[in-house]
Motif scaffolding. Sequence first.
Motif, PDB file in Angstrom:
ATOM      1  N   PRO A   1     -53.067  32.566 107.860  1.00 26.08           N
ATOM      2  CA  PRO A   1     -54.455  32.445 108.270  1.00 26.08           C
ATOM      3  C   PRO A   1     -54.602  32.659 109.779  1.00 26.08           C
ATOM      4  CG  PRO A   1     -53.640  30.347 107.360  1.00 26.08           C
ATOM      5  CD  PRO A   1     -52.531  31.329 107.307  1.00 26.08           C
ATOM      6  N   LEU A   2     -55.762  33.135 110.146  1.00 24.17           N
ATOM      7  CA  LEU A   2     -56.049  33.343 111.554  1.00 24.17           C
ATOM      8  C   LEU A   2     -56.450  32.020 112.210  1.00 24.17           C
ATOM      9  CD1 LEU A   2     -58.154  36.606 111.248  1.00 24.17           C
ATOM     10  CD2 LEU A   2     -55.843  36.408 112.149  1.00 24.17           C
ATOM     11  N   PRO A   3     -56.090  31.841 113.486  1.00 22.20           N
ATOM     12  CA  PRO A   3     -56.491  30.612 114.185  1.00 22.20           C
ATOM     13  C   PRO A   3     -58.021  30.502 114.244  1.00 22.20           C
ATOM     14  CG  PRO A   3     -54.841  31.827 115.440  1.00 22.20           C
ATOM     15  CD  PRO A   3     -55.257  32.708 114.309  1.00 22.20           C
ATOM     16  N   PRO A   4     -58.556  29.288 114.150  1.00 24.66           N
ATOM     17  CA  PRO A   4     -60.011  29.094 114.173  1.00 24.66           C
ATOM     18  C   PRO A   4     -60.689  29.721 115.393  1.00 24.66           C
ATOM     19  CG  PRO A   4     -58.935  27.069 113.506  1.00 24.66           C
ATOM     20  CD  PRO A   4     -57.850  28.019 113.910  1.00 24.66           C
ATOM     21  N   LYS A   5     -60.031  29.696 116.562  1.00 21.34           N
ATOM     22  CA  LYS A   5     -60.613  30.290 117.766  1.00 21.34           C
ATOM     23  C   LYS A   5     -60.821  31.799 117.581  1.00 21.34           C
ATOM     24  CE  LYS A   5     -59.377  28.534 121.944  1.00 21.34           C
ATOM     25  NZ  LYS A   5     -58.460  28.153 123.033  1.00 21.34           N
ATOM     26  N   VAL A   6     -59.878  32.439 116.914  1.00 25.39           N
ATOM     27  CA  VAL A   6     -59.982  33.883 116.677  1.00 25.39           C
ATOM     28  C   VAL A   6     -61.122  34.165 115.703  1.00 25.39           C
ATOM     29  CG1 VAL A   6     -58.790  35.904 115.705  1.00 25.39           C
ATOM     30  CG2 VAL A   6     -57.558  34.332 117.217  1.00 25.39           C
ATOM     31  N   VAL A   7     -61.210  33.372 114.644  1.00 20.22           N
ATOM     32  CA  VAL A   7     -62.279  33.552 113.661  1.00 20.22           C
ATOM     33  C   VAL A   7     -63.640  33.355 114.333  1.00 20.22           C
ATOM     34  CG1 VAL A   7     -63.309  32.672 111.522  1.00 20.22           C
ATOM     35  CG2 VAL A   7     -60.815  32.937 111.707  1.00 20.22           C
ATOM     36  N   THR A   8     -63.761  32.346 115.187  1.00 23.13           N
ATOM     37  CA  THR A   8     -65.017  32.083 115.892  1.00 23.13           C
ATOM     38  C   THR A   8     -65.384  33.259 116.796  1.00 23.13           C
ATOM     39  OG1 THR A   8     -64.636  29.706 115.813  1.00 23.13           O
ATOM     40  CG2 THR A   8     -66.181  30.505 117.482  1.00 23.13           C
ATOM     41  N   ARG A   9     -64.400  33.800 117.517  1.00 19.69           N
ATOM     42  CA  ARG A   9     -64.658  34.949 118.392  1.00 19.69           C
ATOM     43  C   ARG A   9     -65.104  36.150 117.579  1.00 19.69           C
ATOM     44  NH1 ARG A   9     -61.816  39.255 119.706  1.00 19.69           N
ATOM     45  NH2 ARG A   9     -59.848  38.438 118.958  1.00 19.69           N
ATOM     46  N   LEU A  10     -64.412  36.413 116.476  1.00 24.01           N
ATOM     47  CA  LEU A  10     -64.774  37.550 115.625  1.00 24.01           C
ATOM     48  C   LEU A  10     -66.154  37.357 115.004  1.00 24.01           C
ATOM     49  CD1 LEU A  10     -61.337  38.255 113.893  1.00 24.01           C
ATOM     50  CD2 LEU A  10     -62.471  39.635 115.659  1.00 24.01           C
ATOM     51  N   ALA A  11     -66.481  36.127 114.632  1.00 24.38           N
ATOM     52  CA  ALA A  11     -67.812  35.851 114.073  1.00 24.38           C
ATOM     53  C   ALA A  11     -68.888  36.182 115.093  1.00 24.38           C
ATOM     54  CB  ALA A  11     -67.912  34.388 113.638  1.00 24.38           C
ATOM     55  N   GLY A  12     -68.642  35.834 116.352  1.00 22.11           N
ATOM     56  CA  GLY A  12     -69.595  36.152 117.412  1.00 22.11           C
ATOM     57  C   GLY A  12     -69.757  37.649 117.602  1.00 22.11           C
ATOM     58  N   GLU A  13     -68.655  38.387 117.526  1.00 24.20           N
ATOM     59  CA  GLU A  13     -68.712  39.841 117.686  1.00 24.20           C
ATOM     60  C   GLU A  13     -69.462  40.496 116.528  1.00 24.20           C
ATOM     61  OE1 GLU A  13     -64.703  41.195 118.366  1.00 24.20           O
ATOM     62  OE2 GLU A  13     -64.559  40.119 120.264  1.00 24.20           O
ATOM     63  N   VAL A  14     -69.195  40.047 115.308  1.00 24.00           N
ATOM     64  CA  VAL A  14     -69.886  40.609 114.145  1.00 24.00           C
ATOM     65  C   VAL A  14     -71.371  40.285 114.217  1.00 24.00           C
ATOM     66  CG1 VAL A  14     -70.123  40.457 111.630  1.00 24.00           C
ATOM     67  CG2 VAL A  14     -67.853  40.687 112.661  1.00 24.00           C
ATOM     68  N   SER A  15     -71.700  39.079 114.633  1.00 24.98           N
ATOM     69  CA  SER A  15     -73.101  38.694 114.766  1.00 24.98           C
ATOM     70  C   SER A  15     -73.807  39.556 115.810  1.00 24.98           C
ATOM     71  CB  SER A  15     -73.193  37.215 115.146  1.00 24.98           C
ATOM     72  OG  SER A  15     -74.537  36.844 115.356  1.00 24.98           O
ATOM     73  N   ALA A  16     -73.148  39.786 116.938  1.00 26.11           N
ATOM     74  CA  ALA A  16     -73.735  40.626 117.989  1.00 26.11           C
ATOM     75  C   ALA A  16     -73.957  42.046 117.485  1.00 26.11           C
ATOM     76  CB  ALA A  16     -72.836  40.628 119.226  1.00 26.11           C
ATOM     77  N   LEU A  17     -73.004  42.574 116.738  1.00 28.26           N
ATOM     78  CA  LEU A  17     -73.165  43.917 116.182  1.00 28.26           C
ATOM     79  C   LEU A  17     -74.297  43.951 115.161  1.00 28.26           C
ATOM     80  CD1 LEU A  17     -69.424  44.922 115.718  1.00 28.26           C
ATOM     81  CD2 LEU A  17     -71.047  45.933 117.333  1.00 28.26           C
ATOM     82  N   ASP A  18     -74.435  42.884 114.413  1.00 26.27           N
ATOM     83  CA  ASP A  18     -75.484  42.832 113.394  1.00 26.27           C
ATOM     84  C   ASP A  18     -76.876  42.780 114.017  1.00 26.27           C
ATOM     85  OD1 ASP A  18     -76.279  42.819 110.671  1.00 26.27           O
ATOM     86  OD2 ASP A  18     -76.642  40.664 110.806  1.00 26.27           O
ATOM     87  N   THR A  19     -77.016  42.133 115.163  1.00 33.50           N
ATOM     88  CA  THR A  19     -78.326  42.052 115.808  1.00 33.50           C
ATOM     89  C   THR A  19     -78.730  43.385 116.418  1.00 33.50           C
ATOM     90  OG1 THR A  19     -77.404  41.266 117.889  1.00 33.50           O
ATOM     91  CG2 THR A  19     -78.129  39.588 116.303  1.00 33.50           C
ATOM     92  N   GLY A  20     -77.781  44.286 116.569  1.00 32.28           N
ATOM     93  CA  GLY A  20     -78.084  45.621 117.085  1.00 32.28           C
ATOM     94  C   GLY A  20     -78.431  46.568 115.960  1.00 32.28           C
ATOM     95  N   ALA A  21     -79.006  46.052 114.886  1.00 33.65           N
ATOM     96  CA  ALA A  21     -79.353  46.876 113.724  1.00 33.65           C
ATOM     97  C   ALA A  21     -80.116  48.115 114.178  1.00 33.65           C
ATOM     98  CB  ALA A  21     -80.173  46.069 112.725  1.00 33.65           C
ATOM     99  N   GLY A  22     -79.746  49.223 113.617  1.00 30.76           N
ATOM    100  CA  GLY A  22     -80.381  50.481 113.973  1.00 30.76           C
ATOM    101  C   GLY A  22     -79.542  51.289 114.944  1.00 30.76           C
TER     102      GLY A  22
END
Length: 170
Positions: A1-22
Amino acid sequence: PLPPKVVTRLAGEVSALDTGAGVPVTLSVTPQTLESLAGGDGAARAVASGLAGLVHRGDEVLPGPYVAASPSSLEAAGLGDQLAPQIAAGQAVLSRDVGAAPSLSTWVLDGRLDPVTLGALQSEGLRRLVVPSADLSSLPAVLQNTTFARPAAVGRGPQAVEVYSADPTV
């Protein structure tokens, strides 16, 4: 499993990419990491699901071997025949976990480009290659206001590969 800090960072990156819809993005996802996310806890699975959502809306995912591996390093270690199975495993994970197997024609290379690497990737279908701008020779002074928007060619004829520069400021 990935460390929780890594998962949290990746979640933030995916969220940022998702808000740039379009705004289309091209994702470089290590299949081994994606598989860990998809098989992880709820937060990790949410990140994998978010990546799949980005691809579903039309964002592109790049190909890669299951684990990050340099074709030259594999060849030097006597494991050159392992690149194709690593790429096939990576394609299978990407297809399963984000819903799309990427085209093998475009690759991003953040490392040394040598004849072994170029040949190995060409045998897998390479036609376009994106490299860091620092890896390309400087433009003459008279062209310093120009960008590398047009590709350079490596090789000739049907085996030629278009090489593009990645702009680190974008």
